[in-house]
Write an enzyme that holds these catalytic residues in place. Structure first.
Site, short mmCIF file in Angstrom:
data_model
loop_
_atom_site.label_atom_id
_atom_site.label_comp_id
_atom_site.label_asym_id
_atom_site.label_seq_id
_atom_site.Cartn_x
_atom_site.Cartn_y
_atom_site.Cartn_z
N GLU A 131 0.83 -1.21 0.00
CA GLU A 131 0.00 0.00 0.00
C GLU A 131 0.87 1.27 0.00
OE1 GLU A 131 -2.26 -3.12 2.49
OE2 GLU A 131 -0.18 -2.51 2.17
N CYS A 180 -0.14 1.42 7.14
CA CYS A 180 -0.73 1.63 5.82
C CYS A 180 -2.08 2.34 5.92
CB CYS A 180 -0.86 0.30 5.09
SG CYS A 180 0.76 -0.40 4.64
#
Length: 147
Positions: free
Chosen positions: A53, A84
């Site tokens: 991510e 993330c």
């Protein structure tokens, strides 16, 4: 299978096959078009922040020329970890589609569930007044860009 998630899975397999890191892939989409694709590269880069991510956000920001990814969505093969999730929120991405759960990651040796289930970090506040000095300088700036 969702086409964007399919691309995220392909990214995850690429990372696994090349020993770049864990089995995680992510795709960022805006207006129905893929902006970026990435996989985990923690091992390849010796960087604990090189999650799929995070890498996808960096690529999308560079491609779009902005830190604000409003209007984008992210497809990720696993529920994002707290780091993330924080980056996703800072990027103003409002929708996250994920496949595997943090418990699924935990079952194959990753510590994701630990971050949600028990406190392992000790936070200690020190030298606050000194650290507030750059905050005051920032606050006084007339040409700052908020994000």
């Amino acid at each position: 299978m969702n086409d964007f998630m399919h691309q995220a899975v392909k990214e995850a397999f690429s990372g696994v096959e090349h020993n770049h890191g864990g089995p995680f892939g992510a795709v960022i989409v805006k207006d129905g078009k893929i902006i970026s694709k990435a996989h985990n590269q923690v091992i390849k880069n010796n960087d604990p922040t090189a999650h799929a991510e995070m890498n996808a956000i960096k690529k999308a920001s560079k491609k779009l020329g902005t830190f604000d990814l409003s209007g984008c969505e992210i497809y990720t093969t696993c529920m994002p970890c707290p780091m993330c999730l924080g980056a996703i929120k800072w990027a103003n991405i409002k929708t996250v589609y994920y496949g595997a759960s943090s418990r699924d990651a935990d079952k194959i040796g990753f510590r994701d569930a630990e971050f949600y289930e028990k406190e392992t970090l000790e936070l200690k506040n020190i030298d606050r007044e000194e650290c507030l000095k750059p905050f005051k300088a920032w606050s006084a700036k007339e040409d700052k860009t908020l994000y």
